[in-house]
Scaffold this motif. Structure first.
Motif, PDB file in Angstrom:
ATOM      1  N   TYR A   1       0.852  -1.187   0.000  1.00  0.00           N
ATOM      2  CA  TYR A   1       0.000   0.000   0.000  1.00  0.00           C
ATOM      3  C   TYR A   1       0.887   1.236   0.000  1.00  0.00           C
ATOM      4  O   TYR A   1       1.816   1.346   0.815  1.00  0.00           O
ATOM      5  CB  TYR A   1      -0.914   0.011   1.231  1.00  0.00           C
ATOM      6  N   THR A   2       0.584   2.166  -0.916  1.00  0.00           N
ATOM      7  CA  THR A   2       1.442   3.335  -1.073  1.00  0.00           C
ATOM      8  C   THR A   2       0.617   4.574  -1.370  1.00  0.00           C
ATOM      9  O   THR A   2      -0.586   4.488  -1.650  1.00  0.00           O
ATOM     10  CB  THR A   2       2.474   3.080  -2.200  1.00  0.00           C
ATOM     11  N   ASP A   3       1.272   5.728  -1.313  1.00  0.00           N
ATOM     12  CA  ASP A   3       0.615   7.015  -1.583  1.00  0.00           C
ATOM     13  C   ASP A   3       1.686   7.943  -2.157  1.00  0.00           C
ATOM     14  O   ASP A   3       2.731   8.152  -1.541  1.00  0.00           O
ATOM     15  CB  ASP A   3       0.032   7.590  -0.296  1.00  0.00           C
TER      16      ASP A   3
ATOM     17  N   ALA B   1       6.782   6.763   1.559  1.00  0.00           N
ATOM     18  CA  ALA B   1       6.448   5.807   0.504  1.00  0.00           C
ATOM     19  C   ALA B   1       7.409   5.952  -0.668  1.00  0.00           C
ATOM     20  O   ALA B   1       7.809   4.958  -1.286  1.00  0.00           O
ATOM     21  CB  ALA B   1       5.010   6.023   0.037  1.00  0.00           C
ATOM     22  N   TYR B   2       7.788   7.190  -0.974  1.00  0.00           N
ATOM     23  CA  TYR B   2       8.709   7.428  -2.088  1.00  0.00           C
ATOM     24  C   TYR B   2      10.058   6.771  -1.832  1.00  0.00           C
ATOM     25  O   TYR B   2      10.583   6.037  -2.675  1.00  0.00           O
ATOM     26  CB  TYR B   2       8.873   8.929  -2.296  1.00  0.00           C
TER      27      TYR B   2
ATOM     28  N   VAL C   1       1.430   4.559   5.221  1.00  0.00           N
ATOM     29  CA  VAL C   1       2.197   4.015   4.099  1.00  0.00           C
ATOM     30  C   VAL C   1       3.690   4.267   4.314  1.00  0.00           C
ATOM     31  O   VAL C   1       4.066   5.226   4.988  1.00  0.00           O
ATOM     32  CB  VAL C   1       1.750   4.651   2.757  1.00  0.00           C
ATOM     33  N   PRO C   2       4.521   3.408   3.713  1.00  0.00           N
ATOM     34  CA  PRO C   2       4.136   2.184   3.019  1.00  0.00           C
ATOM     35  C   PRO C   2       3.756   1.094   4.016  1.00  0.00           C
ATOM     36  O   PRO C   2       4.356   0.989   5.090  1.00  0.00           O
ATOM     37  CB  PRO C   2       5.410   1.799   2.257  1.00  0.00           C
TER      38      PRO C   2
ATOM     39  N   PHE D   1       3.362  -5.055   7.832  1.00  0.00           N
ATOM     40  CA  PHE D   1       4.638  -4.409   8.127  1.00  0.00           C
ATOM     41  C   PHE D   1       4.501  -2.949   7.694  1.00  0.00           C
ATOM     42  O   PHE D   1       4.333  -2.674   6.508  1.00  0.00           O
ATOM     43  CB  PHE D   1       5.786  -5.073   7.359  1.00  0.00           C
ATOM     44  N   TRP D   2       4.590  -2.022   8.642  1.00  0.00           N
ATOM     45  CA  TRP D   2       4.404  -0.606   8.319  1.00  0.00           C
ATOM     46  C   TRP D   2       5.747   0.110   8.328  1.00  0.00           C
ATOM     47  O   TRP D   2       6.493   0.056   9.302  1.00  0.00           O
ATOM     48  CB  TRP D   2       3.474   0.058   9.327  1.00  0.00           C
ATOM     49  N   GLY D   3       6.034   0.783   7.215  1.00  0.00           N
ATOM     50  CA  GLY D   3       7.224   1.619   7.136  1.00  0.00           C
ATOM     51  C   GLY D   3       8.379   0.958   6.406  1.00  0.00           C
ATOM     52  O   GLY D   3       8.560  -0.261   6.463  1.00  0.00           O
TER      53      GLY D   3
END
Length: 221
Positions: free
Chosen positions: A27-29, A35-36, A188-189, A198-200
Motif C-alpha cells: 500500500y502506497t501514496d 512511501a517514495y 504508508v508504506p 509491516f508498516w514503514g
C-alpha cells in the motif's frame, strides 16, 4: 517486476499454485515521502526473491493524520519537520530529489491514476515518474488537467482517464482504502505478507526475513 494489474486476495494462502511465487501487497501514496523512499528497496525485493509485488493505493488523509495546517500543535509541527528531514536523508542515499510540497495535497487522483495505469499496461512508467515528478514539484497530482496531460504523455487516453476517475476508478479506490483499513492499514508504506502487516520502509528488513522463512519452508527436501 511490479505487478501491473493484480488485485490482492487477503488470505493466508500466499503460494501461487502454478509458479509457486509469493505475493506481497504494497500500500502506497504518491504524496508520502516515506512511501517514495521505500519504493526502490521494495522493488529490490522482487529482484532478490521469487515474489509478486501487488501495488495498491492507500491515500492518506493528512488533516486526520497531522491536523489541519492552521490547527496543528507545536508537537505536530515538530513531527512534520523531522519527518521530512528523515525522508531526505533516505532520499539522498538513493540519489533522489525530495522537495517538500508547498501545500497539502489530497492525492486521490494520482491514486486512481495508478489503478488506470495498471489496467492499461503502463504502470511501471507511471509509478516511477509520478513519484519523481511530484517530489520535484513538477506535477500537480490534484489537477485533472495536469493529470490528463501527464497520462497522455505516458501513452494513456486522457478522456478515458477522466471518465474512469469520476466513476469506476473513484469507486474502486474507495473500496481498496476501506478494505485496507479493515485489515489494519493506517499509513504508508504498508506491506502485507501472509496476512501479516509491516508498516514503514524500516520494516523491510523484517519483511525480508519473513520472505526467506517462507521460501525455506516451501523448499523441496
Amino acid at each position: 517486476m511490479a505487478a501491473t494489474g493484480s488485485r490482492p486476495v487477503l488470505t493466508r494462502n500466499i503460494m501461487d499454485n502454478e509458479n509457486r511465487s509469493l505475493r506481497v501487497i504494497v500500500y502506497t501514496d504518491y504524496k508520502s515521502p516515506y512511501a517514495y523512499v521505500a519504493k526502490n528497496p521494495t522493488l529490490a525485493l522482487a529482484v532478490e526473491y521469487p515474489i509478486e509485488l501487488v501495488w495498491l493505493p492507500y491515500t492518506l488523509k493528512i488533516e486526520g493524520y497531522l491536523g489541519a495546517v492552521d490547527e496543528r500543535s507545536a508537537h505536530n509541527w515538530r513531527k512534520v519537520k523531522y519527518g521530512y528531514m528523515d525522508a531526505r536523508r533516505a532520499a539522498n542515499r538513493q540519489g533522489l530529489i525530495l522537495m517538500g510540497p508547498q501545500r497539502i495535497y489530497n492525492g486521490s487522483l494520482a491514486s486512481i491514476g495508478m489503478l488506470f495505469a495498471q489496467r492499461h499496461g503502463f504502470f511501471d512508467a507511471y509509478h516511477e515518474q509520478t513519484f519523481s515528478l511530484f517530489w520535484k514539484r513538477e506535477l500537480d497530482i490534484d489537477s485533472m488537467d495536469a493529470m490528463k496531460e501527464y497520462i497522455a504523455k505516458l501513452g494513456g487516453n486522457p478522456h478515458e482517464f477522466e471518465v474512469f476517475a469520476s466513476g469506476e476508478g473513484e469507486e474502486e479506490h474507495r473500496r481498496i482504502v476501506e478494505q485496507a483499513e479493515t485489515i489494519g492499514v493506517f499509513g504508508v508504506p504498508t506491506f502485507v505478507f501472509d496476512g501479516e502487516l509491516f508498516w514503514g520502509g524500516d520494516r523491510i528488513t523484517l519483511l525480508r526475513e519473513r520472505i526467506e522463512q517462507e521460501i525455506m519452508r516451501h523448499r523441496p527436501r
